[in-house]
Design a protein around this motif. Sequence first.
Motif, PDB file in Angstrom:
ATOM      1  N   ILE A  60       0.664   9.953   0.070  1.00 48.33           N
ATOM      2  CA  ILE A  60       0.339   8.735   0.817  1.00 48.33           C
ATOM      3  C   ILE A  60      -0.438   7.842  -0.139  1.00 48.33           C
ATOM      4  CG2 ILE A  60      -0.824   7.699   2.803  1.00 48.33           C
ATOM      5  CD1 ILE A  60      -0.707  10.513   4.126  1.00 48.33           C
ATOM      6  N   VAL A  61       0.001   6.605  -0.278  1.00 46.32           N
ATOM      7  CA  VAL A  61      -0.685   5.667  -1.158  1.00 46.32           C
ATOM      8  C   VAL A  61      -1.065   4.406  -0.386  1.00 46.32           C
ATOM      9  CG1 VAL A  61       0.356   6.475  -3.309  1.00 46.32           C
ATOM     10  CG2 VAL A  61       1.523   4.721  -1.967  1.00 46.32           C
ATOM     11  N   VAL A  62      -2.090   3.761  -0.885  1.00 40.42           N
ATOM     12  CA  VAL A  62      -2.524   2.478  -0.341  1.00 40.42           C
ATOM     13  C   VAL A  62      -3.042   1.656  -1.517  1.00 40.42           C
ATOM     14  CG1 VAL A  62      -4.890   3.229   0.193  1.00 40.42           C
ATOM     15  CG2 VAL A  62      -3.879   1.347   1.487  1.00 40.42           C
ATOM     16  N   LEU A  86       7.120   9.841   0.232  1.00 40.06           N
ATOM     17  CA  LEU A  86       6.112   8.905  -0.257  1.00 40.06           C
ATOM     18  C   LEU A  86       5.896   7.900   0.853  1.00 40.06           C
ATOM     19  CD1 LEU A  86       4.415   7.641  -2.590  1.00 40.06           C
ATOM     20  CD2 LEU A  86       6.474   6.341  -3.187  1.00 40.06           C
ATOM     21  N   GLU A  87       4.686   7.830   1.343  1.00 39.28           N
ATOM     22  CA  GLU A  87       4.343   6.919   2.449  1.00 39.28           C
ATOM     23  C   GLU A  87       3.341   5.877   1.956  1.00 39.28           C
ATOM     24  OE1 GLU A  87       5.509   6.877   5.574  1.00 39.28           O
ATOM     25  OE2 GLU A  87       6.760   8.650   5.290  1.00 39.28           O
ATOM     26  N   PHE A  88       3.521   4.653   2.415  1.00 40.81           N
ATOM     27  CA  PHE A  88       2.579   3.582   2.130  1.00 40.81           C
ATOM     28  C   PHE A  88       1.733   3.356   3.372  1.00 40.81           C
ATOM     29  CE2 PHE A  88       5.880   3.047  -0.931  1.00 40.81           C
ATOM     30  CZ  PHE A  88       5.249   2.553  -2.064  1.00 40.81           C
ATOM     31  N   LEU A 140      -4.446   6.789   8.496  1.00 40.46           N
ATOM     32  CA  LEU A 140      -4.162   8.191   8.177  1.00 40.46           C
ATOM     33  C   LEU A 140      -4.031   9.027   9.453  1.00 40.46           C
ATOM     34  CD1 LEU A 140      -6.491   8.614   5.088  1.00 40.46           C
ATOM     35  CD2 LEU A 140      -3.995   8.824   5.093  1.00 40.46           C
ATOM     36  N   LEU A 141      -4.884   8.777  10.429  1.00 38.62           N
ATOM     37  CA  LEU A 141      -4.801   9.508  11.703  1.00 38.62           C
ATOM     38  C   LEU A 141      -3.492   9.195  12.426  1.00 38.62           C
ATOM     39  CD1 LEU A 141      -8.463   9.168  12.997  1.00 38.62           C
ATOM     40  CD2 LEU A 141      -7.345  11.250  12.166  1.00 38.62           C
TER      41      LEU A 141
END
Length: 117
Positions: free
Chosen positions: A80-82, A112-114, A96-97
Amino acid sequence: MAFKLYIDEDAMSHALVQGLRARGVDVATVFEAELTGEDDEPQLVFATEQERVLYSYNVEYFCKLHSTFLQQGRQHAGIIVVHRLKLSIGKQISGLLKLANSRNSEEMKNTLEFLHE
């Protein structure tokens, strides 16, 4: 929480960790793992060995690393990226929750999640 998190050095914030833990999230950090200063690939390998989704602000490198892993037929537990400073700590926690409540660890594998608002 449907999956466990590993927060890398780039995204490490005591407020973030405390906020997530206060909400019942299983969080491990780069400091607890004693991996500070390590490159990103060993961080991802460690997170995967621990069955933890890696969380980072290092968008560019983890996008490349995700592609490299898939091209090489390697597995990872999820990323997970931001973008740094795009979201406050509170918004990161809520994002995130929300993601964790909609995906389990199996569904996060090799993804891969943004993180967005």
